[in-house]
Motif scaffolding. Structure first.
Motif, PDB file in Angstrom:
ATOM      1  N   ILE A   4       0.822  -1.338   0.010  1.00  0.00           N
ATOM      2  CA  ILE A   4       0.223  -0.071  -0.067  1.00  0.00           C
ATOM      3  C   ILE A   4       1.035   1.246   0.015  1.00  0.00           C
ATOM      4  CG2 ILE A   4      -1.610   1.210   1.109  1.00  0.00           C
ATOM      5  CD1 ILE A   4      -2.836  -1.464   2.336  1.00  0.00           C
ATOM      6  N   GLY A   5       0.772   2.074  -0.974  1.00  0.00           N
ATOM      7  CA  GLY A   5       1.539   3.269  -1.424  1.00  0.00           C
ATOM      8  C   GLY A   5       0.526   4.350  -0.998  1.00  0.00           C
ATOM      9  N   GLY A   6       1.107   5.392  -0.093  1.00  0.00           N
ATOM     10  CA  GLY A   6       0.463   6.668   0.090  1.00  0.00           C
ATOM     11  C   GLY A   6      -0.268   7.607  -1.096  1.00  0.00           C
ATOM     12  N   VAL A   7       0.842   7.697  -2.026  1.00  0.00           N
ATOM     13  CA  VAL A   7       0.546   8.500  -2.967  1.00  0.00           C
ATOM     14  C   VAL A   7       1.153   7.881  -4.136  1.00  0.00           C
ATOM     15  CG1 VAL A   7       0.694  10.910  -4.137  1.00  0.00           C
ATOM     16  CG2 VAL A   7       0.280  10.674  -1.513  1.00  0.00           C
ATOM     17  N   ASP A   8       0.384   8.042  -5.277  1.00  0.00           N
ATOM     18  CA  ASP A   8       1.013   7.354  -6.754  1.00  0.00           C
ATOM     19  C   ASP A   8       2.096   8.353  -7.441  1.00  0.00           C
ATOM     20  OD1 ASP A   8       1.313   6.208  -8.982  1.00  0.00           O
ATOM     21  OD2 ASP A   8      -0.685   5.973  -9.533  1.00  0.00           O
ATOM     22  N   ILE A   9       3.278   8.350  -6.866  1.00  0.00           N
ATOM     23  CA  ILE A   9       4.309   9.293  -7.175  1.00  0.00           C
ATOM     24  C   ILE A   9       5.659   8.369  -7.506  1.00  0.00           C
ATOM     25  CG2 ILE A   9       3.579  11.292  -6.219  1.00  0.00           C
ATOM     26  CD1 ILE A   9       5.030  10.916  -3.852  1.00  0.00           C
ATOM     27  N   PRO A  10       6.548   9.023  -8.147  1.00  0.00           N
ATOM     28  CA  PRO A  10       7.963   8.079  -8.309  1.00  0.00           C
ATOM     29  C   PRO A  10       8.647   7.719  -7.226  1.00  0.00           C
ATOM     30  CG  PRO A  10       7.576   9.735  -9.868  1.00  0.00           C
ATOM     31  CD  PRO A  10       6.543   9.995  -9.109  1.00  0.00           C
ATOM     32  N   LEU A  11       8.516   8.469  -6.238  1.00  0.00           N
ATOM     33  CA  LEU A  11       9.316   8.257  -4.843  1.00  0.00           C
ATOM     34  C   LEU A  11       8.618   6.873  -4.355  1.00  0.00           C
ATOM     35  CD1 LEU A  11      11.157   8.900  -2.575  1.00  0.00           C
ATOM     36  CD2 LEU A  11       9.195  10.040  -1.541  1.00  0.00           C
ATOM     37  N   ILE A  12       7.323   6.744  -4.402  1.00  0.00           N
ATOM     38  CA  ILE A  12       6.611   5.503  -3.786  1.00  0.00           C
ATOM     39  C   ILE A  12       6.697   4.223  -4.775  1.00  0.00           C
ATOM     40  CG2 ILE A  12       4.570   4.594  -2.646  1.00  0.00           C
ATOM     41  CD1 ILE A  12       6.091   6.825  -1.030  1.00  0.00           C
ATOM     42  N   HIS A  13       6.980   4.756  -5.906  1.00  0.00           N
ATOM     43  CA  HIS A  13       7.329   3.604  -7.039  1.00  0.00           C
ATOM     44  C   HIS A  13       8.555   2.844  -6.345  1.00  0.00           C
ATOM     45  CE1 HIS A  13       4.794   5.669 -10.134  1.00  0.00           C
ATOM     46  NE2 HIS A  13       3.976   5.423  -9.156  1.00  0.00           N
ATOM     47  N   LYS A  14       9.379   3.429  -6.176  1.00  0.00           N
ATOM     48  CA  LYS A  14      10.642   3.004  -5.639  1.00  0.00           C
ATOM     49  C   LYS A  14      10.564   1.797  -4.637  1.00  0.00           C
ATOM     50  CE  LYS A  14      14.382   5.342  -4.967  1.00  0.00           C
ATOM     51  NZ  LYS A  14      15.254   6.332  -4.549  1.00  0.00           N
ATOM     52  N   PHE A  15       9.682   2.181  -3.591  1.00  0.00           N
ATOM     53  CA  PHE A  15       9.279   1.284  -2.563  1.00  0.00           C
ATOM     54  C   PHE A  15       8.740   0.018  -3.066  1.00  0.00           C
ATOM     55  CE2 PHE A  15       9.622   5.149  -0.086  1.00  0.00           C
ATOM     56  CZ  PHE A  15      10.115   4.969   1.081  1.00  0.00           C
ATOM     57  N   GLU A  16       7.662   0.197  -3.983  1.00  0.00           N
ATOM     58  CA  GLU A  16       6.929  -0.869  -4.613  1.00  0.00           C
ATOM     59  C   GLU A  16       7.760  -1.813  -5.520  1.00  0.00           C
ATOM     60  OE1 GLU A  16       2.827  -1.458  -7.387  1.00  0.00           O
ATOM     61  OE2 GLU A  16       3.743   0.190  -7.325  1.00  0.00           O
ATOM     62  N   ALA A  17       8.603  -1.124  -6.417  1.00  0.00           N
ATOM     63  CA  ALA A  17       9.382  -1.920  -7.243  1.00  0.00           C
ATOM     64  C   ALA A  17      10.341  -2.708  -6.447  1.00  0.00           C
ATOM     65  CB  ALA A  17      10.148  -1.062  -8.160  1.00  0.00           C
ATOM     66  N   GLY A  18      11.045  -2.336  -5.463  1.00  0.00           N
ATOM     67  CA  GLY A  18      12.049  -2.975  -4.793  1.00  0.00           C
ATOM     68  C   GLY A  18      11.296  -4.206  -4.134  1.00  0.00           C
ATOM     69  N   TYR A  19      10.189  -3.846  -3.182  1.00  0.00           N
ATOM     70  CA  TYR A  19       9.313  -4.781  -2.571  1.00  0.00           C
ATOM     71  C   TYR A  19       8.826  -5.942  -3.429  1.00  0.00           C
ATOM     72  CZ  TYR A  19       5.548  -6.649   0.079  1.00  0.00           C
ATOM     73  OH  TYR A  19       4.782  -7.398   0.976  1.00  0.00           O
ATOM     74  N   LYS A  20       8.340  -5.626  -4.731  1.00  0.00           N
ATOM     75  CA  LYS A  20       8.000  -6.702  -5.722  1.00  0.00           C
ATOM     76  C   LYS A  20       9.085  -7.497  -6.059  1.00  0.00           C
ATOM     77  CE  LYS A  20       3.731  -4.771  -7.819  1.00  0.00           C
ATOM     78  NZ  LYS A  20       3.215  -4.406  -8.999  1.00  0.00           N
ATOM     79  N   GLN A  21      10.289  -7.122  -6.288  1.00  0.00           N
ATOM     80  CA  GLN A  21      11.464  -7.718  -6.820  1.00  0.00           C
ATOM     81  C   GLN A  21      11.964  -8.874  -5.572  1.00  0.00           C
ATOM     82  OE1 GLN A  21      14.718  -5.375  -8.253  1.00  0.00           O
ATOM     83  NE2 GLN A  21      16.072  -7.369  -8.549  1.00  0.00           N
ATOM     84  N   GLY A  22      12.041  -8.300  -4.493  1.00  0.00           N
ATOM     85  CA  GLY A  22      12.264  -9.187  -3.255  1.00  0.00           C
ATOM     86  C   GLY A  22      11.484 -10.363  -3.155  1.00  0.00           C
ATOM     87  N   VAL A  23      10.184 -10.201  -3.303  1.00  0.00           N
ATOM     88  CA  VAL A  23       9.224 -11.009  -3.190  1.00  0.00           C
ATOM     89  C   VAL A  23       9.458 -12.117  -4.256  1.00  0.00           C
ATOM     90  CG1 VAL A  23       6.711 -11.792  -3.324  1.00  0.00           C
ATOM     91  CG2 VAL A  23       7.379  -9.743  -2.035  1.00  0.00           C
ATOM     92  N   GLU A  24       9.425 -11.598  -5.523  1.00  0.00           N
ATOM     93  CA  GLU A  24       9.520 -12.560  -6.822  1.00  0.00           C
ATOM     94  C   GLU A  24      10.856 -13.501  -6.605  1.00  0.00           C
ATOM     95  OE1 GLU A  24       9.567 -12.346 -11.597  1.00  0.00           O
ATOM     96  OE2 GLU A  24       9.217 -10.636 -10.427  1.00  0.00           O
ATOM     97  N   ASP A  25      11.945 -12.744  -6.285  1.00  0.00           N
ATOM     98  CA  ASP A  25      13.241 -13.316  -6.480  1.00  0.00           C
ATOM     99  C   ASP A  25      13.375 -14.577  -5.157  1.00  0.00           C
ATOM    100  OD1 ASP A  25      13.999 -11.905  -8.368  1.00  0.00           O
ATOM    101  OD2 ASP A  25      15.634 -10.694  -7.267  1.00  0.00           O
ATOM    102  N   THR A  26      12.726 -14.163  -3.864  1.00  0.00           N
ATOM    103  CA  THR A  26      12.635 -15.002  -2.954  1.00  0.00           C
ATOM    104  C   THR A  26      11.690 -16.339  -3.259  1.00  0.00           C
ATOM    105  OG1 THR A  26      13.216 -13.332  -1.505  1.00  0.00           O
ATOM    106  CG2 THR A  26      12.481 -15.241  -0.487  1.00  0.00           C
ATOM    107  N   SER A  27      10.716 -16.138  -3.836  1.00  0.00           N
ATOM    108  CA  SER A  27       9.443 -17.147  -4.057  1.00  0.00           C
ATOM    109  C   SER A  27       9.595 -17.734  -5.456  1.00  0.00           C
ATOM    110  CB  SER A  27       8.015 -16.480  -3.619  1.00  0.00           C
ATOM    111  OG  SER A  27       7.942 -15.682  -4.716  1.00  0.00           O
ATOM    112  N   ASP A  28      10.460 -17.233  -6.266  1.00  0.00           N
ATOM    113  CA  ASP A  28      10.526 -17.936  -7.608  1.00  0.00           C
ATOM    114  C   ASP A  28       9.320 -17.587  -8.300  1.00  0.00           C
ATOM    115  OD1 ASP A  28      13.140 -18.750  -7.454  1.00  0.00           O
ATOM    116  OD2 ASP A  28      12.582 -20.530  -6.411  1.00  0.00           O
TER     117      ASP A  28
END
Length: 350
Positions: free
Chosen positions: A170-194
């Motif tokens: 859940i991101g507060g506002v749809d802006i590039p700064l918060i996209h960084k949080f989402e992008a890193g999180y998604k990548q960490g989830v995907e890499d760890t869980s294949d």
């Protein structure tokens, strides 16, 4: 050409903060084009949306102010934002602090960018700092963070902790700064869980003015919706709104992941702490203190100051004892951290 430098080391995981306000003060006289203070005061910070008491981003900045105040023994100021304020309001706030003699003057949040660019030119003898944005100027330090790296580690933790194979962001506002949080999180989830774990993402608002960073009720409703979709770990990068996310997760007895400060340690969230698995740390307090110390030492930092895993400028909290009880979690996080620092893992920013 923009100056890029890495601070040697800053402390991650600043302590919980007291919420007592500090006073403003000082007088000034005019001389030429610049208003010069009669006395040199210490650090002043101007808060982002949500203000002090958000148990996250702004409170981390305040912890840095408290540390500087205690160590250097000077007068400090911390100023709240106002509802629906404009860039002109922010410019007036920063100018007032500089005019009174505070040095450095720090705008907490990217929203101070336009105001700081204007004010820094008018007060060239004052050092300014801005958190989460880059502003050009010979007397400006841009304090930026590798949020995506901390978020990657949060994604690793989420992938190891989930039982439903669905986690939320859940991101507060749809802006590039918060996209960084989402992008890193998604990548960490995907890499760890294949790729076996699904990430459900949602942004609370399109603009900050709509309350994306300052509305716990919006955060709570969004989290409840994701939990209904079977998300059993929810990571929030939403400022004050994140308190609602944590509340919803605790009531549903699923994991929440905090942001910026170690939210497991925050007194205001003590009732929910058993369900705060970890927090993606962003050492805003360390950055605020580092800039203050550089001014106190007579060698003000300027240019872009990058806070990443290499300098402990970001990280992952391990305060909750349950963090160590989840099979394989600690080892996976440590491995990911080492590989990010080594450059083996390149973390996405969008």
């Amino acid at each position: 050409m923009r100056q890029i430098s890495k601070l040697t080391r800053v402390a991650v995981g600043v302590a919980s903060v007291a919420l007592a306000a500090t006073a403003c003060g000082g007088t000034s006289t005019d001389s030429g084009n610049e208003t010069k203070p009669k006395e040199d005061l210490g650090l002043a910070i101007a808060y982002d949306i949500g203000g002090k008491g958000d148990q996250s981003f702004n409170d981390a900045a305040y912890a840095g102010l408290e540390k500087a105040e205690g160590e250097f023994g000077y007068k400090t100021a911390d100023i709240e934002p106002t509802e629906g304020e404009t860039d002109a309001d922010k410019e007036q706030r920063l100018a007032s602090l500089a005019k009174q003699g505070y040095n450095p003057v720090i705008g907490v949040g990217f929203a101070y960018g336009p105001a700081m660019e204007a004010v820094a030119k008018k007060y060239p003898k004052t050092t300014f700092g801005i958190v989460d944005s880059v502003v050009e100027g010979g007397n400006v330090a841009s304090l930026v963070f590798a949020e995506e790296q901390a978020s990657y580690l949060a994604g690793v933790a989420a992938a190891k902790a989930t039982k439903s194979n669905t986690v939320g962001f859940i991101g507060g506002v749809d802006i590039p700064l918060i996209h960084k949080f989402e992008a890193g999180y998604k990548q960490g989830v995907e890499d760890t869980s294949d790729g076996k774990v699904k990430v459900v993402s949602q942004y609370l608002t399109q603009t900050a003015e709509e309350g994306g960073f300052s509305s716990p009720d919006k955060g709570k409703a969004a989290a409840e919706g994701q939990i209904e979709k079977k998300a059993d770990v929810v990571y929030q990068a939403a400022g004050l709104s994140g308190q609602g996310v944590i509340e919803a997760a605790a009531k549903a007895k699923v994991w929440a992941i905090g942001v910026d400060s170690d939210q497991y340690q925050q007194e205001a969230l003590a009732g929910y702490k058993d369900y705060i698995l970890t927090s993606a740390l962003k050492d805003v307090g360390g950055a605020v203190y580092a800039l203050s110390k550089s001014v106190e030492d007579g060698k003000p930092l300027t240019g872009t100051q990058v806070f990443d895993l290499k300098v402990n400028g970001v990280g992952l909290a391990e305060s909750n004892p349950k963090f160590a009880e989840i099979a394989g979690l600690q080892d996976e996080v440590n491995k990911a951290k080492e590989e990010i620092i080594a450059g083996t893992i390149k973390v996405d920013t969008e």
